[in-house]
Design a protein around this motif. Sequence first.
Motif, PDB file in Angstrom:
ATOM      1  N   LYS A   1    -116.473  30.574 -53.706  1.00 56.24           N
ATOM      2  CA  LYS A   1    -117.136  31.429 -54.692  1.00 56.24           C
ATOM      3  C   LYS A   1    -116.815  32.902 -54.465  1.00 56.24           C
ATOM      4  O   LYS A   1    -116.918  33.723 -55.379  1.00 56.24           O
ATOM      5  CB  LYS A   1    -118.641  31.195 -54.637  1.00 56.24           C
ATOM      6  N   ASP A   2    -116.447  33.221 -53.228  1.00 56.49           N
ATOM      7  CA  ASP A   2    -116.095  34.605 -52.914  1.00 56.49           C
ATOM      8  C   ASP A   2    -114.642  34.922 -53.255  1.00 56.49           C
ATOM      9  O   ASP A   2    -114.157  36.031 -53.017  1.00 56.49           O
ATOM     10  CB  ASP A   2    -116.351  34.903 -51.440  1.00 56.49           C
ATOM     11  N   GLY A   3    -113.942  33.931 -53.811  1.00 55.05           N
ATOM     12  CA  GLY A   3    -112.554  34.135 -54.199  1.00 55.05           C
ATOM     13  C   GLY A   3    -111.562  33.959 -53.083  1.00 55.05           C
ATOM     14  O   GLY A   3    -110.351  34.110 -53.298  1.00 55.05           O
ATOM     15  N   LYS A   4    -112.040  33.617 -51.897  1.00 50.61           N
ATOM     16  CA  LYS A   4    -111.154  33.444 -50.757  1.00 50.61           C
ATOM     17  C   LYS A   4    -110.778  31.971 -50.586  1.00 50.61           C
ATOM     18  O   LYS A   4    -111.564  31.072 -50.910  1.00 50.61           O
ATOM     19  CB  LYS A   4    -111.822  33.954 -49.477  1.00 50.61           C
ATOM     20  N   ALA A   5    -109.584  31.747 -50.082  1.00 51.42           N
ATOM     21  CA  ALA A   5    -109.113  30.377 -49.858  1.00 51.42           C
ATOM     22  C   ALA A   5    -109.800  29.773 -48.644  1.00 51.42           C
ATOM     23  O   ALA A   5    -109.859  30.387 -47.571  1.00 51.42           O
ATOM     24  CB  ALA A   5    -107.602  30.379 -49.659  1.00 51.42           C
ATOM     25  N   GLN A   6    -110.348  28.580 -48.826  1.00 53.07           N
ATOM     26  CA  GLN A   6    -110.931  27.824 -47.723  1.00 53.07           C
ATOM     27  C   GLN A   6    -109.947  26.713 -47.369  1.00 53.07           C
ATOM     28  O   GLN A   6    -109.618  25.878 -48.218  1.00 53.07           O
ATOM     29  CB  GLN A   6    -112.286  27.249 -48.136  1.00 53.07           C
ATOM     30  N   ILE A   7    -109.477  26.699 -46.147  1.00 55.71           N
ATOM     31  CA  ILE A   7    -108.384  25.816 -45.742  1.00 55.71           C
ATOM     32  C   ILE A   7    -108.883  24.792 -44.736  1.00 55.71           C
ATOM     33  O   ILE A   7    -109.515  25.136 -43.730  1.00 55.71           O
ATOM     34  CB  ILE A   7    -107.227  26.639 -45.133  1.00 55.71           C
ATOM     35  N   SER A   8    -108.619  23.519 -45.022  1.00 58.37           N
ATOM     36  CA  SER A   8    -109.020  22.440 -44.122  1.00 58.37           C
ATOM     37  C   SER A   8    -107.816  21.549 -43.829  1.00 58.37           C
ATOM     38  O   SER A   8    -107.153  21.090 -44.768  1.00 58.37           O
ATOM     39  CB  SER A   8    -110.122  21.592 -44.765  1.00 58.37           C
ATOM     40  N   PRO A   9    -107.551  21.289 -42.536  1.00 63.42           N
ATOM     41  CA  PRO A   9    -108.171  21.926 -41.369  1.00 63.42           C
ATOM     42  C   PRO A   9    -107.695  23.361 -41.211  1.00 63.42           C
ATOM     43  O   PRO A   9    -106.674  23.748 -41.795  1.00 63.42           O
ATOM     44  CB  PRO A   9    -107.693  21.046 -40.220  1.00 63.42           C
ATOM     45  N   ALA A  10    -108.414  24.137 -40.404  1.00 65.37           N
ATOM     46  CA  ALA A  10    -108.102  25.562 -40.268  1.00 65.37           C
ATOM     47  C   ALA A  10    -106.683  25.800 -39.776  1.00 65.37           C
ATOM     48  O   ALA A  10    -106.028  26.767 -40.185  1.00 65.37           O
ATOM     49  CB  ALA A  10    -109.110  26.212 -39.312  1.00 65.37           C
ATOM     50  N   GLU A  11    -106.167  24.894 -38.917  1.00 68.64           N
ATOM     51  CA  GLU A  11    -104.810  25.055 -38.391  1.00 68.64           C
ATOM     52  C   GLU A  11    -103.750  24.986 -39.486  1.00 68.64           C
ATOM     53  O   GLU A  11    -102.624  25.447 -39.304  1.00 68.64           O
ATOM     54  CB  GLU A  11    -104.513  23.973 -37.345  1.00 68.64           C
TER      55      GLU A  11
END
Length: 267
Positions: free
Chosen positions: A165-175
Motif C-alpha cells: 500500500k505504501d507503493g514499495k515492492a515487497q519481496i518474498s523471500p527477502a534474499e
Amino acid sequence: MPTFSRCLRLRIHALLLSVSGAMLFWSPAAHGRVLDVDAPLCQTLRQNGVLRASAPVRCEQLRVVRFSYVDFDGKTHDDGEVTVLAAVADHVSALFSTLRERGFALAGARGMQHFRGDDAASMRANNTSAFNDRAIVSGSAPSLHAYGLAIDINPVQNPFVEIGKDGKAQISPAEGRLYLNRQKERPGKPARKGMAEEVVEVFATHGFTVWGGDWDAPIDYQHFQVSRSLARKLAALPPEQAKTVFEHHVKTYRQCRANKSRSACID
C-alpha cells in the motif's frame, strides 16, 4: 548326480532370474518415480496442514513424483519430490527429467509436509514445491497449489513480488532481492543459474502454460500453473478421465506452438 545338460539349464535359469531381477530393480516403475498417496502419507499431509477437509482434491487424486536433479554445485541428487494431481504426474516426471538433462539447477525439492504447509518457510529454504492446500496470497480463493496443479521453483532465484500500500515492492523471500533489477521485470539482469526464464517453455510444453513472471501484479517468477478453469475441470473428474483431458490440453498447446507464440497459445 545331475547330468551336464541339466546343470547347464539350471545355470541359465539362474542367470535369467538375476537379469530379470536387475531389470525389475532398475525399471522406472519399480524405482518409484510416480507413487500413490497412500493412507499413511495422506494422514501425514492432514496432520501437517498440507491437506484440509475443504481441499478441492482428495488423496486418491494425488501422486508423488520423485526425481533426480542437479544442484547449484553441479552435484546430482536423487531425493527430489513433489506432490501433484494424478492427471499431470507423468508430465511432471518428464519435466523434471528434462531439467536434469539440461543441467538446470535446483536448490532442493521436498514435500510441503516437511514445512508444515508453511509457504514462507518453504520459500526461505529455496525449496521447489507443488501441492499445498492454501489460499492465494491476499485472498480467499484456493491457490492452484491446492489442486496440485502449480509448481514453484527456486524461490530465491525467482521471488514473489507484490507492491504494498505504501507503493514499495515487497519481496518474498527477502534474499530474492538479489535477483531483481527493478520492480516489474528482469530484462537486463544477467542470467544466472536457477532463474525461471530459462525453462518457461519446458513447463509450457508439459501443460503448465501459465507463468507468474508474466503477471503484472503480483509478479511470481517461481510459479507455474494451469488455468483455473482447467484446474476445476480436472479436479471434478476421476483420475483417468482427468489425465485424458490434460493430455488433450498438452497436445493442443504443442500444436499451437508450432505456428504461434507462447502467449498466443495460452488458454
